[in-house]
Design a protein around this motif. Structure first.
Motif, PDB file in Angstrom:
ATOM      1  N   GLY A 143      30.000  32.651  48.366  1.00 21.06           N
ATOM      2  CA  GLY A 143      29.791  33.588  49.476  1.00 21.06           C
ATOM      3  C   GLY A 143      29.176  34.885  48.984  1.00 21.06           C
ATOM      4  O   GLY A 143      29.880  35.824  48.609  1.00 21.06           O
ATOM      5  N   VAL A 144      27.838  34.926  48.948  1.00 15.01           N
ATOM      6  CA  VAL A 144      27.123  36.092  48.400  1.00 15.01           C
ATOM      7  C   VAL A 144      27.388  37.344  49.228  1.00 15.01           C
ATOM      8  O   VAL A 144      27.573  38.437  48.683  1.00 15.01           O
ATOM      9  CB  VAL A 144      25.612  35.792  48.322  1.00 15.01           C
ATOM     10  N   ASN A 180      35.546  28.925  44.473  1.00 15.09           N
ATOM     11  CA  ASN A 180      34.749  29.855  43.650  1.00 15.09           C
ATOM     12  C   ASN A 180      35.251  29.905  42.207  1.00 15.09           C
ATOM     13  O   ASN A 180      35.399  30.968  41.615  1.00 15.09           O
ATOM     14  CB  ASN A 180      34.759  31.270  44.244  1.00 15.09           C
ATOM     15  N   LEU A 181      35.535  28.732  41.637  1.00 11.38           N
ATOM     16  CA  LEU A 181      35.995  28.659  40.243  1.00 11.38           C
ATOM     17  C   LEU A 181      34.828  28.910  39.303  1.00 11.38           C
ATOM     18  O   LEU A 181      33.674  28.587  39.623  1.00 11.38           O
ATOM     19  CB  LEU A 181      36.589  27.270  39.972  1.00 11.38           C
ATOM     20  N   PRO A 182      35.088  29.490  38.127  1.00  5.77           N
ATOM     21  CA  PRO A 182      34.005  29.695  37.142  1.00  5.77           C
ATOM     22  C   PRO A 182      33.420  28.357  36.705  1.00  5.77           C
ATOM     23  O   PRO A 182      34.109  27.329  36.715  1.00  5.77           O
ATOM     24  CB  PRO A 182      34.721  30.407  35.992  1.00  5.77           C
ATOM     25  N   LYS A 184      29.494  22.727  35.871  1.00  6.53           N
ATOM     26  CA  LYS A 184      30.381  22.352  36.978  1.00  6.53           C
ATOM     27  C   LYS A 184      31.628  23.225  36.964  1.00  6.53           C
ATOM     28  O   LYS A 184      32.006  23.743  35.908  1.00  6.53           O
ATOM     29  CB  LYS A 184      30.762  20.876  36.852  1.00  6.53           C
ATOM     30  N   PRO A 185      32.282  23.379  38.119  1.00  2.00           N
ATOM     31  CA  PRO A 185      33.500  24.212  38.149  1.00  2.00           C
ATOM     32  C   PRO A 185      34.568  23.669  37.211  1.00  2.00           C
ATOM     33  O   PRO A 185      34.750  22.458  37.089  1.00  2.00           O
ATOM     34  CB  PRO A 185      33.946  24.122  39.618  1.00  2.00           C
ATOM     35  N   ILE A 186      35.255  24.573  36.531  1.00  2.18           N
ATOM     36  CA  ILE A 186      36.337  24.149  35.638  1.00  2.18           C
ATOM     37  C   ILE A 186      37.511  23.644  36.467  1.00  2.18           C
ATOM     38  O   ILE A 186      37.641  24.003  37.639  1.00  2.18           O
ATOM     39  CB  ILE A 186      36.786  25.311  34.725  1.00  2.18           C
ATOM     40  N   PRO A 187      38.368  22.814  35.893  1.00  9.66           N
ATOM     41  CA  PRO A 187      39.536  22.330  36.648  1.00  9.66           C
ATOM     42  C   PRO A 187      40.438  23.486  37.072  1.00  9.66           C
ATOM     43  O   PRO A 187      40.546  24.497  36.379  1.00  9.66           O
ATOM     44  CB  PRO A 187      40.244  21.413  35.640  1.00  9.66           C
ATOM     45  N   PHE A 188      41.103  23.294  38.208  1.00  2.01           N
ATOM     46  CA  PHE A 188      41.953  24.362  38.723  1.00  2.01           C
ATOM     47  C   PHE A 188      43.126  24.653  37.798  1.00  2.01           C
ATOM     48  O   PHE A 188      43.535  25.803  37.652  1.00  2.01           O
ATOM     49  CB  PHE A 188      42.474  23.979  40.121  1.00  2.01           C
ATOM     50  N   LEU A 210      42.764  33.251  35.206  1.00  2.88           N
ATOM     51  CA  LEU A 210      41.499  33.833  35.663  1.00  2.88           C
ATOM     52  C   LEU A 210      41.594  34.417  37.065  1.00  2.88           C
ATOM     53  O   LEU A 210      40.661  35.065  37.534  1.00  2.88           O
ATOM     54  CB  LEU A 210      40.397  32.770  35.618  1.00  2.88           C
ATOM     55  N   GLY A 211      42.714  34.186  37.738  1.00  5.24           N
ATOM     56  CA  GLY A 211      42.897  34.792  39.045  1.00  5.24           C
ATOM     57  C   GLY A 211      43.640  36.106  38.991  1.00  5.24           C
ATOM     58  O   GLY A 211      43.852  36.756  40.017  1.00  5.24           O
TER      59      GLY A 211
END
Length: 388
Positions: free
Chosen positions: A110-111, A269-271, A277-281, A289-290
Protein backbone atom coordinates in the motif's frame (compact mmCIF):
# COMPACT_ATOMS: atom_id res chain seq x y z
CA UNK A 1 13.40 -8.56 -11.72
CA UNK A 2 13.88 -6.21 -8.80
CA UNK A 3 17.02 -7.92 -7.52
CA UNK A 4 19.22 -4.93 -8.29
CA UNK A 5 18.80 -1.23 -8.97
CA UNK A 6 19.89 0.66 -12.08
CA UNK A 7 20.50 4.29 -11.13
CA UNK A 8 23.11 5.20 -13.75
CA UNK A 9 21.01 8.03 -15.19
CA UNK A 10 20.44 9.49 -11.72
CA UNK A 11 24.16 9.12 -10.98
CA UNK A 12 25.04 11.02 -14.18
CA UNK A 13 22.63 13.82 -13.29
CA UNK A 14 24.19 14.05 -9.81
CA UNK A 15 27.69 14.41 -11.27
CA UNK A 16 26.40 17.22 -13.50
CA UNK A 17 25.10 19.30 -10.58
CA UNK A 18 27.65 22.09 -10.89
CA UNK A 19 27.54 23.54 -7.37
CA UNK A 20 27.78 20.13 -5.71
CA UNK A 21 30.64 19.10 -8.02
CA UNK A 22 32.57 22.29 -7.28
CA UNK A 23 31.92 21.91 -3.55
CA UNK A 24 33.19 18.32 -3.64
CA UNK A 25 36.37 19.38 -5.44
CA UNK A 26 36.92 22.32 -3.09
CA UNK A 27 36.53 20.09 -0.04
CA UNK A 28 38.99 17.55 -1.46
CA UNK A 29 41.48 20.32 -2.30
CA UNK A 30 41.29 21.73 1.24
CA UNK A 31 41.96 18.27 2.65
CA UNK A 32 44.92 17.86 0.28
CA UNK A 33 46.38 21.23 1.32
CA UNK A 34 45.92 20.46 5.04
CA UNK A 35 47.79 17.18 4.62
CA UNK A 36 50.65 18.84 2.68
CA UNK A 37 50.89 21.69 5.20
CA UNK A 38 51.62 19.20 8.00
CA UNK A 39 54.77 18.22 6.13
CA UNK A 40 55.66 21.79 5.12
CA UNK A 41 54.26 24.47 7.51
CA UNK A 42 55.44 27.29 5.22
CA UNK A 43 53.27 26.06 2.33
CA UNK A 44 50.68 28.54 0.99
CA UNK A 45 47.21 27.62 -0.41
CA UNK A 46 48.01 29.13 -3.84
CA UNK A 47 51.27 27.22 -4.21
CA UNK A 48 51.37 25.46 -7.65
CA UNK A 49 52.47 22.20 -6.01
CA UNK A 50 49.15 22.04 -4.12
CA UNK A 51 47.11 22.21 -7.33
CA UNK A 52 49.42 19.74 -9.06
CA UNK A 53 49.19 17.20 -6.21
CA UNK A 54 45.44 17.66 -5.98
CA UNK A 55 44.91 17.01 -9.70
CA UNK A 56 47.01 13.85 -9.47
CA UNK A 57 45.22 12.48 -6.40
CA UNK A 58 41.63 13.60 -6.92
CA UNK A 59 39.24 10.88 -8.05
CA UNK A 60 35.65 11.69 -8.96
CA UNK A 61 32.84 9.87 -7.22
CA UNK A 62 32.20 6.44 -8.76
CA UNK A 63 28.90 4.62 -9.16
CA UNK A 64 29.44 2.15 -6.30
CA UNK A 65 30.33 4.91 -3.83
CA UNK A 66 27.29 6.86 -5.03
CA UNK A 67 24.99 3.92 -4.25
CA UNK A 68 26.45 3.69 -0.76
CA UNK A 69 26.10 7.37 0.09
CA UNK A 70 23.44 9.00 -2.11
CA UNK A 71 20.91 9.08 0.76
CA UNK A 72 23.24 11.12 3.00
CA UNK A 73 21.73 14.44 1.95
CA UNK A 74 22.95 16.21 5.10
CA UNK A 75 26.49 16.06 3.69
CA UNK A 76 25.50 18.33 0.80
CA UNK A 77 26.07 22.04 1.65
CA UNK A 78 22.92 24.13 2.05
CA UNK A 79 23.87 26.65 -0.66
CA UNK A 80 23.86 23.78 -3.20
CA UNK A 81 20.20 23.04 -2.37
CA UNK A 82 18.41 26.31 -1.67
CA UNK A 83 16.29 27.40 -4.65
CA UNK A 84 18.20 25.04 -6.95
CA UNK A 85 15.82 23.64 -9.57
CA UNK A 86 18.32 21.02 -10.76
CA UNK A 87 18.69 19.66 -7.23
CA UNK A 88 14.90 19.41 -6.90
CA UNK A 89 14.76 17.48 -10.18
CA UNK A 90 17.49 15.17 -8.86
CA UNK A 91 15.49 14.40 -5.68
CA UNK A 92 12.30 13.90 -7.70
CA UNK A 93 14.09 11.41 -9.96
CA UNK A 94 15.29 9.37 -6.94
CA UNK A 95 11.79 9.29 -5.43
CA UNK A 96 10.15 8.42 -8.75
CA UNK A 97 12.59 5.61 -9.54
CA UNK A 98 12.60 3.95 -6.09
CA UNK A 99 8.82 4.27 -5.75
CA UNK A 100 8.34 2.73 -9.18
CA UNK A 101 10.77 -0.07 -8.36
CA UNK A 102 8.84 -0.96 -5.20
CA UNK A 103 5.56 -0.95 -7.12
CA UNK A 104 7.01 -3.27 -9.78
CA UNK A 105 8.55 -5.71 -7.31
CA UNK A 106 5.89 -5.58 -4.59
CA UNK A 107 2.63 -4.49 -6.26
CA UNK A 108 0.56 -5.48 -3.23
CA UNK A 109 2.25 -2.91 -0.99
CA UNK A 110 0.00 0.00 0.00
CA UNK A 111 2.12 2.87 -1.33
CA UNK A 112 -0.45 5.55 -0.44
CA UNK A 113 -0.47 4.36 3.17
CA UNK A 114 3.34 4.36 3.27
CA UNK A 115 3.53 7.89 1.89
CA UNK A 116 0.97 9.12 4.43
CA UNK A 117 3.15 7.59 7.16
CA UNK A 118 6.25 9.27 5.67
CA UNK A 119 4.50 12.66 5.67
CA UNK A 120 3.32 12.29 9.27
CA UNK A 121 6.79 11.32 10.49
CA UNK A 122 8.33 14.19 8.52
CA UNK A 123 5.95 16.74 10.06
CA UNK A 124 6.83 15.52 13.56
CA UNK A 125 10.55 15.64 12.90
CA UNK A 126 10.32 19.03 11.14
CA UNK A 127 8.50 20.48 14.15
CA UNK A 128 11.22 19.10 16.45
CA UNK A 129 13.97 20.35 14.10
CA UNK A 130 15.51 16.87 14.29
CA UNK A 131 16.06 16.23 10.57
CA UNK A 132 19.81 15.85 9.84
CA UNK A 133 21.17 18.95 8.12
CA UNK A 134 18.07 21.07 8.85
CA UNK A 135 18.44 21.91 12.54
CA UNK A 136 18.90 25.60 11.67
CA UNK A 137 16.74 27.53 9.17
CA UNK A 138 18.37 29.10 6.12
CA UNK A 139 17.33 32.61 7.15
CA UNK A 140 19.66 32.36 10.17
CA UNK A 141 22.66 31.56 7.99
CA UNK A 142 25.19 34.45 8.02
CA UNK A 143 25.67 34.02 4.26
CA UNK A 144 21.95 34.36 3.46
CA UNK A 145 20.66 37.55 1.83
CA UNK A 146 16.97 38.16 2.53
CA UNK A 147 16.54 41.03 0.00
CA UNK A 148 17.92 38.80 -2.77
CA UNK A 149 16.50 35.57 -1.27
CA UNK A 150 19.80 33.89 -2.03
CA UNK A 151 22.34 31.79 -0.09
CA UNK A 152 26.01 32.26 -0.94
CA UNK A 153 28.90 29.81 -0.84
CA UNK A 154 31.48 32.09 0.79
CA UNK A 155 31.79 35.37 2.64
CA UNK A 156 33.85 36.95 -0.15
CA UNK A 157 31.13 36.32 -2.75
CA UNK A 158 28.46 37.58 -0.33
CA UNK A 159 30.36 40.82 0.38
CA UNK A 160 30.90 41.37 -3.32
CA UNK A 161 27.16 40.87 -3.94
CA UNK A 162 26.29 43.52 -1.31
CA UNK A 163 28.26 46.17 -3.18
CA UNK A 164 26.12 45.79 -6.32
CA UNK A 165 23.45 48.28 -7.38
CA UNK A 166 20.79 45.60 -7.70
CA UNK A 167 21.28 44.50 -4.08
CA UNK A 168 21.07 48.06 -2.76
CA UNK A 169 17.90 48.63 -4.77
CA UNK A 170 16.31 45.47 -3.32
CA UNK A 171 17.28 46.54 0.22
CA UNK A 172 15.52 49.89 -0.30
CA UNK A 173 12.43 48.14 -1.67
CA UNK A 174 12.33 45.76 1.31
CA UNK A 175 12.71 48.60 3.81
CA UNK A 176 9.66 50.33 2.32
CA UNK A 177 7.53 47.21 2.85
CA UNK A 178 5.19 47.01 5.89
CA UNK A 179 6.24 44.77 8.76
CA UNK A 180 3.68 42.09 7.83
CA UNK A 181 5.04 41.93 4.28
CA UNK A 182 8.59 41.53 5.59
CA UNK A 183 7.40 38.64 7.78
CA UNK A 184 5.95 36.99 4.67
CA UNK A 185 9.40 37.09 3.07
CA UNK A 186 10.73 35.02 5.98
CA UNK A 187 7.82 32.61 5.63
CA UNK A 188 8.71 32.11 1.96
CA UNK A 189 12.25 31.16 2.99
CA UNK A 190 10.98 28.72 5.63
CA UNK A 191 8.54 27.11 3.18
CA UNK A 192 11.38 26.57 0.69
CA UNK A 193 13.42 24.91 3.44
CA UNK A 194 10.51 22.64 4.31
CA UNK A 195 9.92 21.72 0.67
CA UNK A 196 13.54 20.64 0.11
CA UNK A 197 13.76 18.84 3.46
CA UNK A 198 10.51 17.03 2.66
CA UNK A 199 11.87 15.76 -0.66
CA UNK A 200 15.10 14.63 1.00
CA UNK A 201 13.18 12.87 3.76
CA UNK A 202 10.90 11.12 1.25
CA UNK A 203 13.88 9.98 -0.86
CA UNK A 204 15.71 8.70 2.24
CA UNK A 205 12.61 6.74 3.30
CA UNK A 206 12.31 4.99 -0.06
CA UNK A 207 16.02 4.25 0.10
CA UNK A 208 15.60 2.64 3.54
CA UNK A 209 12.77 0.46 2.25
CA UNK A 210 14.91 -0.77 -0.64
CA UNK A 211 18.21 -0.87 1.27
CA UNK A 212 18.60 -4.65 0.80
CA UNK A 213 18.21 -4.30 -2.97
CA UNK A 214 20.73 -1.44 -3.10
CA UNK A 215 23.23 -3.39 -0.96
CA UNK A 216 22.78 -6.40 -3.25
CA UNK A 217 23.60 -4.15 -6.23
CA UNK A 218 26.76 -2.87 -4.53
CA UNK A 219 27.92 -6.41 -3.73
CA UNK A 220 27.20 -7.54 -7.30
CA UNK A 221 29.17 -4.63 -8.82
CA UNK A 222 32.09 -5.18 -6.45
CA UNK A 223 32.13 -8.86 -7.40
CA UNK A 224 32.14 -7.92 -11.11
CA UNK A 225 35.08 -5.59 -10.55
CA UNK A 226 37.11 -8.35 -8.88
CA UNK A 227 36.46 -10.89 -11.65
CA UNK A 228 39.07 -11.77 -14.27
CA UNK A 229 38.29 -11.71 -17.99
CA UNK A 230 38.01 -15.53 -18.00
CA UNK A 231 35.51 -15.52 -15.11
CA UNK A 232 33.39 -12.89 -16.84
CA UNK A 233 33.37 -14.95 -20.06
CA UNK A 234 32.35 -18.06 -18.11
CA UNK A 235 29.51 -16.13 -16.49
CA UNK A 236 28.33 -14.92 -19.91
CA UNK A 237 28.38 -18.49 -21.22
CA UNK A 238 26.32 -19.68 -18.25
CA UNK A 239 23.79 -16.90 -18.81
CA UNK A 240 23.54 -17.70 -22.54
CA UNK A 241 23.07 -21.41 -21.77
CA UNK A 242 20.25 -20.57 -19.38
CA UNK A 243 18.60 -18.42 -22.07
CA UNK A 244 18.83 -21.29 -24.59
CA UNK A 245 17.35 -23.72 -22.08
CA UNK A 246 14.50 -21.29 -21.50
CA UNK A 247 13.76 -21.37 -25.23
CA UNK A 248 13.75 -25.19 -25.53
CA UNK A 249 11.71 -26.17 -22.47
CA UNK A 250 8.41 -24.75 -23.58
CA UNK A 251 6.16 -26.27 -20.95
CA UNK A 252 8.39 -26.17 -17.86
CA UNK A 253 10.29 -22.91 -18.26
CA UNK A 254 7.30 -20.96 -19.52
CA UNK A 255 5.37 -21.98 -16.45
CA UNK A 256 8.29 -20.93 -14.23
CA UNK A 257 8.51 -17.57 -16.00
CA UNK A 258 4.77 -17.09 -15.56
CA UNK A 259 5.17 -17.78 -11.85
CA UNK A 260 7.98 -15.22 -11.59
CA UNK A 261 5.97 -12.58 -13.45
CA UNK A 262 2.92 -12.98 -11.23
CA UNK A 263 2.39 -10.32 -8.51
CA UNK A 264 3.77 -11.43 -5.16
CA UNK A 265 0.99 -12.18 -2.68
CA UNK A 266 2.06 -10.38 0.47
CA UNK A 267 -1.00 -9.12 2.40
CA UNK A 268 0.99 -8.70 5.66
CA UNK A 269 3.69 -6.56 3.98
CA UNK A 270 6.42 -8.95 5.17
CA UNK A 271 10.04 -8.16 4.20
CA UNK A 272 11.38 -9.96 1.14
CA UNK A 273 14.01 -12.67 1.47
CA UNK A 274 17.03 -13.48 -0.73
CA UNK A 275 14.74 -15.13 -3.31
CA UNK A 276 12.56 -12.03 -3.70
CA UNK A 277 9.64 -13.65 -1.87
CA UNK A 278 8.15 -12.70 1.52
CA UNK A 279 9.87 -14.36 4.46
CA UNK A 280 7.82 -16.80 6.54
CA UNK A 281 5.66 -15.22 9.21
CA UNK A 282 7.30 -17.29 11.97
CA UNK A 283 10.70 -15.87 10.95
CA UNK A 284 9.21 -12.38 10.95
CA UNK A 285 8.01 -12.94 14.54
CA UNK A 286 11.26 -14.66 15.59
CA UNK A 287 13.37 -11.65 14.64
CA UNK A 288 10.84 -9.22 16.09
CA UNK A 289 10.50 -7.29 12.83
CA UNK A 290 7.13 -6.00 13.97
CA UNK A 291 8.65 -4.30 17.02
CA UNK A 292 9.46 -0.61 16.58
CA UNK A 293 12.53 0.95 18.20
CA UNK A 294 12.79 4.76 18.19
CA UNK A 295 16.06 6.64 18.56
CA UNK A 296 15.84 10.27 19.66
CA UNK A 297 19.50 10.86 18.72
CA UNK A 298 18.65 9.88 15.12
CA UNK A 299 15.81 12.42 15.06
CA UNK A 300 13.13 10.02 16.40
CA UNK A 301 13.86 7.67 13.51
CA UNK A 302 12.15 4.24 13.71
CA UNK A 303 13.98 0.92 13.39
CA UNK A 304 12.03 -2.32 12.96
CA UNK A 305 13.48 -5.37 14.67
CA UNK A 306 16.26 -5.79 17.20
CA UNK A 307 18.89 -6.52 14.57
CA UNK A 308 18.30 -3.29 12.64
CA UNK A 309 18.23 -1.38 15.94
CA UNK A 310 21.58 -2.74 17.12
CA UNK A 311 23.15 -2.25 13.69
CA UNK A 312 22.13 1.40 13.47
CA UNK A 313 24.52 2.45 16.28
CA UNK A 314 27.42 2.10 13.82
CA UNK A 315 25.62 3.68 10.86
CA UNK A 316 25.87 7.26 9.55
CA UNK A 317 22.52 8.54 10.89
CA UNK A 318 23.36 7.76 14.53
CA UNK A 319 26.97 8.91 14.08
CA UNK A 320 25.73 12.23 12.68
CA UNK A 321 23.33 12.68 15.60
CA UNK A 322 26.17 12.08 18.08
CA UNK A 323 28.36 14.51 16.15
CA UNK A 324 25.65 17.20 16.44
CA UNK A 325 25.66 16.61 20.21
CA UNK A 326 29.48 16.90 20.16
CA UNK A 327 29.77 13.44 21.73
CA UNK A 328 32.12 10.75 20.37
CA UNK A 329 30.24 7.73 19.05
CA UNK A 330 32.06 5.10 21.14
CA UNK A 331 30.98 1.73 22.54
CA UNK A 332 30.03 3.41 25.85
CA UNK A 333 26.95 4.88 24.18
CA UNK A 334 25.58 1.69 22.64
CA UNK A 335 21.91 1.18 23.53
CA UNK A 336 21.64 4.90 24.45
CA UNK A 337 18.83 6.44 22.40
CA UNK A 338 17.78 9.46 24.49
CA UNK A 339 19.66 12.75 24.06
CA UNK A 340 19.51 13.53 27.77
CA UNK A 341 20.89 10.09 28.70
CA UNK A 342 23.77 10.50 26.25
CA UNK A 343 24.69 13.94 27.63
CA UNK A 344 24.53 12.72 31.25
CA UNK A 345 26.67 9.68 30.46
CA UNK A 346 29.20 11.83 28.54
CA UNK A 347 29.51 14.23 31.49
CA UNK A 348 30.05 11.27 33.82
CA UNK A 349 32.72 9.78 31.54
CA UNK A 350 34.50 13.15 31.36
CA UNK A 351 34.39 13.47 35.15
CA UNK A 352 35.74 9.94 35.60
CA UNK A 353 38.52 10.66 33.11
CA UNK A 354 39.45 13.85 34.97
CA UNK A 355 39.52 11.95 38.27
CA UNK A 356 41.87 9.39 36.79
CA UNK A 357 44.13 12.00 35.20
CA UNK A 358 47.51 12.33 36.88
CA UNK A 359 47.90 15.79 38.49
CA UNK A 360 51.39 16.36 39.89
CA UNK A 361 50.37 19.08 42.35
CA UNK A 362 47.84 16.79 44.05
CA UNK A 363 48.91 13.23 43.26
CA UNK A 364 52.65 13.57 44.06
CA UNK A 365 53.31 13.06 47.75
CA UNK A 366 56.17 14.76 49.58
CA UNK A 367 57.65 14.10 53.01
CA UNK A 368 59.44 16.60 55.20
CA UNK A 369 62.32 15.80 57.61
CA UNK A 370 59.92 15.10 60.43
CA UNK A 371 58.11 12.43 58.38
CA UNK A 372 54.96 14.44 57.63
CA UNK A 373 53.41 13.35 54.30
CA UNK A 374 51.62 15.97 52.21
CA UNK A 375 50.79 16.89 48.62
CA UNK A 376 53.36 18.61 46.46
CA UNK A 377 51.36 21.85 46.44
CA UNK A 378 51.19 21.98 50.27
CA UNK A 379 54.89 21.12 50.49
CA UNK A 380 55.86 23.93 48.08
CA UNK A 381 53.67 26.44 49.97
CA UNK A 382 55.30 25.56 53.33
CA UNK A 383 58.77 25.62 51.80
CA UNK A 384 58.23 29.12 50.34
CA UNK A 385 57.09 30.34 53.76
CA UNK A 386 60.24 28.91 55.32
CA UNK A 387 58.30 26.56 57.59
CA UNK A 388 60.07 23.47 56.24
Amino acid sequence: MGKRVDMHDIFTNFLNLKKIRNSRRSKARDACFARMKKKDPSLQPDDPSVEETFEQEFAELDYIEFLKTFDQFHEIPRFCKYREGKYTEYLDSIISYLRGLLLRTQPMVGVAKLEAQFDKEFEDRWTDRSIPGWQEPTRNDPLFSLPSNKLFASKAVFESHKTGKMYKKKVEEMQRLPFEEQKKLLEVVDSEDKRIAGLESRAAKWCDLLRDTIDETVQYLQKKQSQTAEEMEMEKDIDSDEEEDDGVEINGSDMENDDEDRPIYNPLNLPLGWDGKPIPFWLYKLHGLGIEYKCEICGNYSYWGRRAFEKHFSEWRHAYGMKCLKIPNTAHFKEITKIEDAIVLYDKLKKDAEDQTFRPDQDVECEDIQGNVMSQRAFEDLRRQGLI
